[in-house]
Design an enzyme around this catalytic site. Sequence first.
Site, PDB file in Angstrom:
ATOM      1  N   ASP A 107      19.960  16.404   5.420  1.00 34.33           N
ATOM      2  CA  ASP A 107      20.737  16.597   4.187  1.00 34.33           C
ATOM      3  C   ASP A 107      22.227  16.580   4.495  1.00 34.33           C
ATOM      4  OD1 ASP A 107      18.322  17.137   2.945  1.00 34.33           O
ATOM      5  OD2 ASP A 107      18.563  19.316   3.163  1.00 34.33           O
ATOM      6  N   LEU A 108      22.999  16.358   3.453  1.00 36.52           N
ATOM      7  CA  LEU A 108      24.462  16.408   3.553  1.00 36.52           C
ATOM      8  C   LEU A 108      24.914  17.711   4.223  1.00 36.52           C
ATOM      9  CD1 LEU A 108      27.196  15.138   2.407  1.00 36.52           C
ATOM     10  CD2 LEU A 108      26.911  16.734   0.503  1.00 36.52           C
TER      11      LEU A 108
END
Length: 251
Positions: free
Chosen positions: A117-118
């Site tokens: 994920d970011l």
Amino acid sequence: MPVWRKWFSSNVAAQKTLERVISKAGLGSRTQARSWIHARRVKVNGKIVENPDHWVDFDRDRVEFDGKPLEVSEKVYLLLHKPTGYITTFKDPEGRPTVYDLLQGVETFLSPVGRLDLDTSGLLILTNDTQLAERMTNPDHHVPKTYLVACEKPVSDDDISSLRRGVVLNDGPTRPAIVSRKGADRVEMVITEGRNRQVRRMLEAVGNKVITLTRVKIGQLEIGDLPVGRWRALTPRELEKLAAGNQRHRN
Ligand code: URA
């Protein structure tokens, strides 16, 4: 037989769309491949083909890119210490930084093996070996991924037991996780699936919230002391371990 044909014949089914052929040869992402095909840079059997979904038969067809026969690039395997704030796709419509911004000096197009994920940091493997990538991300192969998790609230022993048994998420029950306590609000978790935001959702399922998440290990491959934002090539020994582990997880 040209080298690329030999490689394709032995590694993938004989027929693939033109877009996949270009991307699997390590030239670029599938999105890039589509744009090159639309830009009339690709020929099949001497004729420009503008349809990315055109079927190619490796035993019969000759593919050229910018007038040169398609060649398979050497296999490259990198380990990147992904920082938070970077996405793992090649291009972001919102213009956020991507992991490709960190791959200065890498000339071959590589794809991430799975995603982070970011807001997750840690170990990301990038390679042009699509077979290894497919094996490592295949849910049936149960490749273990280890995460260090810092949570908003203390993690109770009951929560740890629930995570160890597996919890129910909106896309179904998870497999059991291996969980070790690292502090009142910190755990190490090993999961063998790669579902979307899985660790975060598992912690939410027990009423907690992840504050920081770092992947430190995939199979036997560890991030070690590689600084955040830096990459290095996998050593032959690490590659062997990865391949051997992959075989073992399947059995
Ligand atoms: N689990 C998550 O929630 N996020 C990741 O990036 C990886 C695993």
